[in-house]
Structure formats: C-alpha cells, structure tokens
Design an enzyme around this catalytic site. Structure first.
Site, PDB file in Angstrom:
ATOM      1  N   LEU A 161      95.135  37.467  -5.927  1.00  0.00           N
ATOM      2  CA  LEU A 161      93.730  37.560  -5.545  1.00  0.00           C
ATOM      3  C   LEU A 161      93.544  36.611  -4.376  1.00  0.00           C
ATOM      4  O   LEU A 161      93.116  35.484  -4.561  1.00  0.00           O
ATOM      5  CB  LEU A 161      92.821  37.108  -6.698  1.00  0.00           C
ATOM      6  CG  LEU A 161      92.779  37.944  -7.954  1.00  0.00           C
ATOM      7  CD1 LEU A 161      91.888  37.271  -8.985  1.00  0.00           C
ATOM      8  CD2 LEU A 161      92.244  39.325  -7.664  1.00  0.00           C
ATOM      9  N   GLY A 162      93.933  37.030  -3.173  1.00  0.00           N
ATOM     10  CA  GLY A 162      93.846  36.183  -1.979  1.00  0.00           C
ATOM     11  C   GLY A 162      92.588  35.373  -2.003  1.00  0.00           C
ATOM     12  O   GLY A 162      92.610  34.200  -2.294  1.00  0.00           O
ATOM     13  N   THR A 163      91.502  35.970  -1.694  1.00  0.00           N
ATOM     14  CA  THR A 163      90.168  35.552  -2.140  1.00  0.00           C
ATOM     15  C   THR A 163      89.354  34.492  -1.464  1.00  0.00           C
ATOM     16  O   THR A 163      89.849  33.486  -0.963  1.00  0.00           O
ATOM     17  CB  THR A 163      90.247  35.108  -3.629  1.00  0.00           C
ATOM     18  OG1 THR A 163      90.665  36.202  -4.373  1.00  0.00           O
ATOM     19  CG2 THR A 163      88.921  34.652  -4.166  1.00  0.00           C
ATOM     20  N   THR A 164      88.032  34.778  -1.542  1.00  0.00           N
ATOM     21  CA  THR A 164      87.038  33.729  -1.331  1.00  0.00           C
ATOM     22  C   THR A 164      86.061  33.841  -2.483  1.00  0.00           C
ATOM     23  O   THR A 164      85.501  34.913  -2.720  1.00  0.00           O
ATOM     24  CB  THR A 164      86.274  33.945  -0.016  1.00  0.00           C
ATOM     25  OG1 THR A 164      87.205  34.166   1.037  1.00  0.00           O
ATOM     26  CG2 THR A 164      85.414  32.749   0.298  1.00  0.00           C
ATOM     27  N   LYS A 197      85.880  40.432  -8.902  1.00  0.00           N
ATOM     28  CA  LYS A 197      86.451  39.145  -9.295  1.00  0.00           C
ATOM     29  C   LYS A 197      85.469  38.298 -10.100  1.00  0.00           C
ATOM     30  O   LYS A 197      85.780  37.153 -10.460  1.00  0.00           O
ATOM     31  CB  LYS A 197      86.885  38.362  -8.039  1.00  0.00           C
ATOM     32  CG  LYS A 197      87.860  39.160  -7.194  1.00  0.00           C
ATOM     33  CD  LYS A 197      88.298  38.437  -5.949  1.00  0.00           C
ATOM     34  CE  LYS A 197      89.125  39.378  -5.083  1.00  0.00           C
ATOM     35  NZ  LYS A 197      89.641  38.768  -3.871  1.00  0.00           N
TER      36      LYS A 197
END
Lengths: 204, 211
Positions: free
Chosen positions: B10-13, B44
């Site tokens: 979940l690369g994510t911000t 998410k």
C-alpha cells in the site's frame, strides 16, 4: 530497483496508412518521487524521422546529443537526409559499441522512408533491432503498452485514427504504472506535415 | 524489513485530523506490486468499530490481518463491556499487535474515531509499534512530501469542513509527487452521529503547480 526503472519512462510507436505515430510520457522522477513533468524523450532527426529513448534520464540526454552529432555529420557528408532504416542501424552500432558497459536506454525509431513507406523499429539496450510491422513499445509500462497496442491497433489507420489509437494506448498503459505518466506528447508524421499534440493525462 | 517477492504494497498517503466533535480521515487509493498498479480504487479506510476506523499503509496483507484481529477484539470488547471501545482502547490493541510482532510486520497505521469520553481522537502507530496521540497525523510513503504543507496549513479549532479541505489538499499534493500514491481520494467524517463517506474521483482532485 532496476537501473532501467530508476527515472521511469514509456515510449510507443505505431505504423498507420502512409503515416507513423510516436508518443511518450513526460515524467522525470527519482524512484518514487516525481521531479518534473516536462522531460523530453522524443527527438527529431529530420521532418520524416523521429526517435524516442526510454530509460535512464542521463543516458537519454547524452545519447540524444550523440545522435544529433552523428546525424548532422551524415547530412553534411552525404548531402541527403537520413533514411529511417539507416538511422536504426546507426542507433544499433552506437549501442553495441558499449556492449560491456551499455547505455541504459531502450530506443524506439519511427519515420517515413524516401518513398513515403512507414517504418518503426525498436532496439534493446545493446542494439538488437526489432523491425516491427505494426507497433513497438519501450519503458517501464512496456508490458501494459503491449496489451493496449494489441487491442487498439489495426492495419491502415488514417492519421487522425492513428492519433486516437496511440494516445489511448499510451494513456491507459501509463495509468497502471507508478513510474510513467504526468502528461504525454504525441507526434504524427505524414508526408505533408508533422502534427504534435501534448496530452494532459492523470497527474498522479 | 522489506516486502517479500510478490507481496503487495500500500504505497500510500494516509491522514487523519481531529476536530471538535469528531475526526476526518483520508487516504489515496493506489496499491502497487513493484511498479504495477494492482488496484487503483483501493479502500484503505477500514472499520474496526462503528465509530473507530484505521488508515492502513505498508504491506496490504499485514495491515488487513492486523485490522481484522482488532475488529474481532473490538466486537468482543463491546459485547463484554456493553459499550463501544474508546479510540484509545482500539489504538492500544493495534499497538500490542504491531509492537509484539514488529519483526514480522510492515504496517504503518493511523487509528482515528469518536468516543463519548474524549470526542474525536487521532493516534499514529508507525513501523516499530510506538503510539502517538496527535491533533493530526500523516503516514505512508507520500507523507514525506507534505510535512511542510501540513505544518503550514494546520490550525487548531478547525471546523469539519475545513478539516475535509485540509485533508483533501494534503493528500492531493502527495499523490501528485509520490509515485506510490494516486487514484482517487477516499475520506470519512466520523462523529457521534455516524460515519459520512466522501469520494473524490481523480478528475475532481484539487490542482496545484504541475511541473
């Protein structure tokens, strides 16, 4: 991470009816970070011949300068324009010279020969040429591009249809790739003129 | 500790902001396997109880497993105590799992929600399993790019609408610069009254300078 995927890039070229198209994304990044959205990856040799370079950014710039030198010298000595097939072999030799310490690029060549016949080809990083009869792809989204091109390409597309096909192939391929995108540039080369369009895609 | 081959990231911000009466939580929607975007519409923001949610970053498998376990513990808690767990309690459950299994997990989690004792609360649980109560928290790979923006734009005593705009802008900025974040923005506003979900598609993202 692979050195070919360090900066991120995607390039595609397709044959049409008496025309060719070449397109690339505009992203320049350092691994996951996007640094700029106006990095040039497609370069003009003459009014009927373009090439694109996908891969490590520094090698893209260095090679474009080397090819500019070599093609200018050719033009001065031969007093005629470079044919696409000849340029493809020039690219191949230039890369093979560095066989054991290569440039980290995947070039794509697209143009019309002196009879107006469309030509596309690509090479690997050490100069093996792939002469294609339909389309060629390169870069971090190359697998996505293969799928998209197989879907949208048909034989004998007119310039406007070819533009749609290459744009959709590129945009949808790079939208599934973290390292390519942030805009796109498309060139359509016909015997009469070159049409260049900059596309605004997803900027993520 | 890096991802195992084939494992999904979940690369994510992710982000959560507290306001008087609740919290706003937000995340991007990109899941990656290497550089391929495996899911571009991921959710998410995961419920662990009616008014307690968590934002997940890191390994998709690890965070799903941990959130499922905490969801189970919260159900047991509410059955046995006759009332919903406080956000602090849910955060402590996450902390226990993340700290005791730190060698085997790659999970960066933000726990946020509303409870009747403290109103809105935000707890950040980064990689090692420490617990940090903060007025707002950011996490994931994209958060590196927005620390400056968040520090400059945050004001205390913002309204719910201002918190939503703050979160949306911050996540949009991170999505633009971080290759591992992107897609659309999913937000949720959690108050005593309930959970209001907001969806911001890619073409409606706030725009900023684009190189």
């Amino acid at each position: 991470m692979s050195i070919m995927a360090y900066n991120g890039a995607s390039v595609v070229a397709m044959k049409g009816k008496n025309c060719v198209a070449i397109a690339s994304d505009r992203r320049f990044g350092v691994q996951a970070l996007t640094v700029s959205c106006d990095f040039q990856k497609i370069f003009k040799v003459n009014d009927r011949l373009f090439y694109g370079l996908a891969g490590l950014g520094t090698d893209v710039q260095t090679l474009s300068e080397r090819f500019r030198f070599k093609s200018n010298m050719y033009k001065l000595r031969e007093e005629r324009d470079l044919e696409p097939k000849t340029f493809a072999h020039m690219v191949s030799s230039t890369l093979y010279e560095k066989r054991f310490g290569p440039y980290f690029v995947e070039p794509v060549v697209a143009g019309l020969d002196k009879k107006g016949e469309p030509f596309v080809c690509s090479t690997d990083l050490i100069g093996c040429i792939n002469f294609a009869k339909d389309f060629v792809v390169a870069g971090t989204a190359s697998q996505n591009l293969y799928g998209m091109c197989e879907t949208v390409w048909r034989e004998d597309l007119e310039p406007e249809e070819l533009f749609e096909a290459v744009s959709q192939a590129l945009l949808n391929a790079v939208d599934r790739d973290c390292l390519s995108g942030w805009g796109a540039v498309v060139h359509i080369i016909t015997p009469e003129k070159i049409i260049t369009r900059t596309l605004k895609g997803r900027m993520d | 500790m890096s991802l195992k081959p084939g494992e999904v990231n979940l690369g994510t911000t992710i982000m959560a902001v507290e306001f008087n009466g609740g919290v706003v939580i937000g995340a991007d929607s990109r899941t990656t396997t290497g550089s391929y975007i495996a899911n571009r519409v991921t959710d998410k923001l995961t419920m662990v109880h009616d008014r307690v949610y968590c934002c997940r970053s890191g390994s998709a498998a690890d965070t799903q497993a941990v959130a499922d376990i905490v969801h189970y513990y919260c159900q047991m808690y509410s059955t046995q105590h006759g009332e919903a767990p406080a956000v602090k309690v849910a955060a402590a459950m996450f902390q226990e799992l993340c700290y005791q299994n730190k060698d085997n997990l790659m999970a960066g989690i933000i726990v946020a929600g509303w409870d009747k004792h403290k109103g809105g609360s935000v707890y950040s649980i980064p990689l090692g399993g420490s617990l940090h109560k903060q007025p707002f928290a950011i996490g994931g790979s994209g958060s590196s790019y927005i620390y400056g923006y968040c520090d400059a734009a945050y004001r205390h005593n913002m309204t719910a609408e201002e918190c939503v705009a703050f979160t949306k802008n911050a996540i949009a900025l991170a999505m633009s610069r971080d290759g591992s974040s992107g897609g659309c923005i999913r937000l949720a506003v959690i108050t005593e009254a309930g959970v209001e979900r907001i969806f911001v598609p890619g073409n409606e993202l706030p725009t900023f300078f684009e190189g």
